[in-house]
Design a protein around this motif. Sequence first.
Motif, PDB file in Angstrom:
ATOM      1  N   UNK A   1      34.868  -8.811   4.997  1.00  0.00           N
ATOM      2  CA  UNK A   1      35.400 -10.363   5.292  1.00  0.00           C
ATOM      3  C   UNK A   1      33.826 -11.035   4.689  1.00  0.00           C
ATOM      4  N   UNK A   2      34.099 -12.597   4.456  1.00  0.00           N
ATOM      5  CA  UNK A   2      32.956 -13.586   4.677  1.00  0.00           C
ATOM      6  C   UNK A   2      33.004 -13.854   5.482  1.00  0.00           C
ATOM      7  N   UNK A   3      31.767 -14.906   6.066  1.00  0.00           N
ATOM      8  CA  UNK A   3      31.508 -15.093   6.933  1.00  0.00           C
ATOM      9  C   UNK A   3      30.726 -16.512   7.007  1.00  0.00           C
ATOM     10  N   UNK A   4      32.205 -17.585   6.967  1.00  0.00           N
ATOM     11  CA  UNK A   4      30.852 -19.240   7.018  1.00  0.00           C
ATOM     12  C   UNK A   4      31.023 -19.456   8.685  1.00  0.00           C
ATOM     13  N   UNK A   5      29.628 -20.691   8.742  1.00  0.00           N
ATOM     14  CA  UNK A   5      29.225 -21.505   9.467  1.00  0.00           C
ATOM     15  C   UNK A   5      29.522 -22.779   9.831  1.00  0.00           C
ATOM     16  N   UNK A   6      29.673 -23.282  11.166  1.00  0.00           N
ATOM     17  CA  UNK A   6      29.401 -24.926  11.075  1.00  0.00           C
ATOM     18  C   UNK A   6      28.120 -25.087  10.664  1.00  0.00           C
ATOM     19  N   UNK A   7      28.033 -25.943   9.812  1.00  0.00           N
ATOM     20  CA  UNK A   7      26.352 -26.234   9.157  1.00  0.00           C
ATOM     21  C   UNK A   7      25.759 -27.970  11.347  1.00  0.00           C
ATOM     22  N   UNK A   8      26.596 -27.507  11.935  1.00  0.00           N
ATOM     23  CA  UNK A   8      26.315 -29.113  12.446  1.00  0.00           C
ATOM     24  C   UNK A   8      25.951 -27.487  14.287  1.00  0.00           C
ATOM     25  N   UNK A   9      27.025 -26.416  14.133  1.00  0.00           N
ATOM     26  CA  UNK A   9      27.250 -25.856  14.756  1.00  0.00           C
ATOM     27  C   UNK A   9      27.338 -24.290  14.501  1.00  0.00           C
ATOM     28  N   UNK A  10      25.838 -23.492  13.926  1.00  0.00           N
ATOM     29  CA  UNK A  10      26.192 -22.068  13.659  1.00  0.00           C
ATOM     30  C   UNK A  10      26.936 -21.362  14.634  1.00  0.00           C
ATOM     31  N   UNK A  11      27.067 -21.463  16.015  1.00  0.00           N
ATOM     32  CA  UNK A  11      27.834 -20.953  16.556  1.00  0.00           C
ATOM     33  C   UNK A  11      29.205 -20.867  16.276  1.00  0.00           C
ATOM     34  N   UNK A  12      29.391 -21.955  15.427  1.00  0.00           N
ATOM     35  CA  UNK A  12      31.394 -22.665  15.285  1.00  0.00           C
ATOM     36  C   UNK A  12      31.017 -21.776  13.563  1.00  0.00           C
ATOM     37  N   UNK A  13      32.091 -20.297  13.656  1.00  0.00           N
ATOM     38  CA  UNK A  13      31.899 -19.917  12.565  1.00  0.00           C
ATOM     39  C   UNK A  13      33.762 -19.656  11.713  1.00  0.00           C
ATOM     40  N   UNK A  14      33.620 -18.824  10.833  1.00  0.00           N
ATOM     41  CA  UNK A  14      35.708 -18.139   9.892  1.00  0.00           C
ATOM     42  C   UNK A  14      35.098 -17.232   9.227  1.00  0.00           C
ATOM     43  N   UNK A  15      35.709 -16.441   9.192  1.00  0.00           N
ATOM     44  CA  UNK A  15      35.802 -14.931   8.230  1.00  0.00           C
ATOM     45  C   UNK A  15      37.146 -15.795   7.376  1.00  0.00           C
ATOM     46  N   UNK A  16      36.461 -15.199   6.134  1.00  0.00           N
ATOM     47  CA  UNK A  16      37.432 -14.875   5.295  1.00  0.00           C
ATOM     48  C   UNK A  16      38.060 -13.700   4.967  1.00  0.00           C
ATOM     49  N   UNK A  17      39.137 -13.185   4.866  1.00  0.00           N
ATOM     50  CA  UNK A  17      39.820 -12.101   4.938  1.00  0.00           C
ATOM     51  C   UNK A  17      40.453 -11.994   3.943  1.00  0.00           C
TER      52      UNK A  17
END
Length: 314
Positions: A80-96
């Motif tokens: 999985x590849x992880x993406x995070x919000x530039x404004x809030x690094x604690x908010x993330x999205x994982x691409x499966x």
Amino acid sequence: MKISPQQVLIPKKVYIGDPAELRCTFNSNVKNLVEAGFSSQTESSDYEIRDIKLLHSGTDFYQLSITFVPWKTGDLFFPNYRLVSEANPETSVEISFSAVNIQSVSEQVSASTLRDVNPPLLLPGTAYKLYAILLVFLAVSILLINLIIKRKKVGLFFKERKLRRKYKKNERLTKKLLKNLLKTDKNSKKIKKSAGGAGNSELQAEEAYLDSTTWETEVATQIQKIMRNYLEIRFDLPFTKITSPDMKINLNLSQKKQEAFNKITDIFTFTDKVRYCKNFVFSANEQELFIMTLLDSITAIEEIEKAEENQEAV
């Protein structure tokens, strides 16, 4: 939050060692996503990741592009590849990712064994051209190697050629100036002779004598100026700055060259007397004789140089 994107493999059929691109399109409510990397270690023995790009293609749409080179056939699995919000690094999205299938050439052609290696086919006449190119290459290589080995001799050769052109130009110019001086001297004598016959007064005789003395002094000065310039260029010594007695030196030349040089310095000694001694003038035809001697001396110096060059060639 995990997202299963729509993924496209470019090209559709990928073989071992071929670069490929996996494009994944997805939408997300998280604004301004940036790359944070894979969630786990990638399999370096199965594939090589060369580039990863994240593009914002719409309001909530993104495109993740992974460029890779596969090293094995069958299905490849990317973590999985992880993406995070530039404004809030604690908010993330994982691409499966879905599995990526790598084709096998042997399966495509239904071959179970390797074929014999065939030699490359050449067009008619190509072999002769290749041989000709090879011979030219060898000849040029040998020439370059010889030039590198003998670069000092080659440099010296061109330096000597340049000096010889310089000496030849110096010889031609000096002879031209001496011959012009000889012509001027003859024309001056004709004018003086006609002026002397116009009257017999003592005043005319005195003026004619003074004019003659001034002219001969000028001729002596010009002779020295021309020859000093010639010698300075020819032997690379400051002959234009030293006195005539100091010019009587041994230049370590051959006997004929040294004799020609000594004749020139002897004429300098005589022309100094004409320039600085009162009532000392050239005798009849002496100017012409000196100029002819100088011309012969220059020719002797340059001709001896040519003779030595022929000996070196032999």
